[in-house]
Enzyme design. Sequence first.
Site: not given
Lengths: 393, 340
Positions: A298, A348
């Site tokens: 991430y 995102y």
Amino acid sequence: MTGDTGRTLSRQTAIVGIGATEFSKESGRSELQLSVEAARAALADCGLTPADVDGLTTFTMDTSSEIALARELGIPELRFFSRINYGGGAACATVQQAAMAVATGVADVVVCYRGFNERSGSRFGQFSVAAATQVNTNGLDNAWTYPMGLGTPAATVAMQARRYLHEYGATSEDFGRVAVADRRHAATNPNAFFYGKPITLEDHQASRMIAEPLHLLDCCQESDGAVALVVTSADRARDLPHPPAYVVAAAQGSGRDQFVMTSYYRDDIGIPEMGVVGRELWRQSGLGPDDMAMGVLYDHFTPYVLMQLEELGFCGPGEAKDFIADGAIEIGGRLPLNTHGGQLGEAYIHGMNGIAEGVRQVRGTSVNQVPDVQHLVVTAGTGVPTSGLVLGR
Amino acid sequence: MSHPTSATAEPLVDPAVHEQVMAEAERIKALGEASERLARDPVNQPTISNWLEAMGNDNPRFRQGEAPPSMVQVWTMYGLGGKAPADDPLHAMMNVLTDTGFTAVLGTNCEQSYERYLRVGEQLRVTTALDSVVGPKKTAMGVGYFVTSRSTWYVDHEDGSAEQVASMLFRVLKFVPTRAVQPPVDPPEASVADAADGPDASRFVLRPMKNRDTEFFWEGTAAGELRVQRCNACGVLRHPPGPACPSCGALDRGHVAASGRGTVFSYVVHRHPPVPGRELPILLVLVDLDEGVRMVGELVDTEPTEVEIGMPVQVDFRRVDDDLTLPVWRRTGPAEGSRA
Ligand SMILES: [Zn+2]
């Protein structure tokens, strides 16, 4: 093994379908419609229909309820629905929820989804008055930072990043190498926001300061879009069109004295919660960092990729800057990361697009395919209670 | 625990506001019985029967042409979507108080008195008058005014006489809520986005959420003290505070006033995006207090290039308004072993 032998989630289920909308700055559709489109695409990908689905999981933050999505998709009945808290930390945990439900027979086919207009609608990168005024313990927690003026994701990360640089002698350029790798991968991914737009370390260093020590190019770009994943049993997966991406391990983690983005009060202000996830992933899978062909870590902010490499055991504390120095995390390197371009390069979508890339790597269909992927690790949001997966053939 | 809200000589309400409230009260009282309305329907058995059923009342008297007296209000209800007329004295007074900041309302008394039983077929008429406005009073709910209105029900007879059949005194407290449950943002949340971008952005104040576990900290800053929770059982200090001691589990807790000295553990120079009500850049420091706990605050009167990890700092207090004082930090020297 610390758990009961014979009781395991490992390899009982698989991700069999992936679907997404385009990723953009302005979708022009409702968040619910985005999730509908992504879920339909994911079901079509694995040859199932809404009538096969009996479970839905998403993020607590998602604005589209499970029942709303079920209505739009025409799912007749739901036997299982659940949500996971803590922003992007929920990503891999939606798959964990699905896997646990399927492995225990609570559900047969579960769709995990996340859809938002996070750029054209409510922007996460802004100073969030709403986060500070929640009427719950999260709101109380945020009382120690937001009213003081610390209330954007970048700024909360910067506090950890500054300390990390100080403790380990790393530099902004070390953060920059993560951005360069991601953007290199995005440049060859036609679905990526930054398709055809690689950057250099010089570009990174020249980009404006957002929250020192973070430059603009240390931060992901807010995006509109949705991703959906279909989870079913390993048995059923073998009859479906694509090679199954088995859920080899699925873990959640919260650390000692945990807060959301502001875990500043424990000795180590890094991300020990990811260490919790890592230890559990290795325990469930019986594998370790050396068994991972690649990773999707991430990356809404670059410093966390370095910290994750350390927490997951790919290197020791403070060693990430050396681990990544020679292009190790780029395609062709020792541990390619975020081959879709990551959240810095592709979009995102709260980490859900990274899980989809993990599935493509297992299938052998990534635009930046890593050779001979047997196993890979995927992680969810950092700085928050989080989650992770080991996927494999 | 000490309490910072010692007695003050300040009036409960701004005298100009009080004067305005009382002048409006006199004007509205002078209207007398106003807002006259007829009942939508005459007293009737179906409505009586429904009411009896809802109330669980099976007195046979009310099946034979008489209505329960306590139903009197029912006959003159506005109905779904109905509105009080513009000249309604109670609503007029409530609006005056809402507009002057007494936004919250709490019903306190309702006294009905009945002259006689009503009979099926009678047509009711009701009036409302403002009886009194008393205040300001300091109550547990907050400072406010008690507003009493009087409703009177009549039956008009063919000879032109009006017979009073019932009346009701209705008293409410209109008040400014105290901070026990604090309105979290100012202006209210619905307008936050506008406020954050609009011309009034510089006046925006983000207020901390508080509860009974944390308000001692904010009472402390208002009193010029940096308070740190201390366990009354084992003595462990803790920040941020919470109800249960992480060391021994005790729920019995107090606080100490910290020295206000500490060193910078980490820091941020926030340059983008905008922070409502603040000028950029903002320097934010994570301070290791000498007492051994950590705290976030703004570092003031310091250039971004001057901040260093390890730099000694001292707390100061920035009073934002009556309800909020923020702890801020000032540098007191260079970092130990630093270049400076
Ligand atoms: Zn204790």
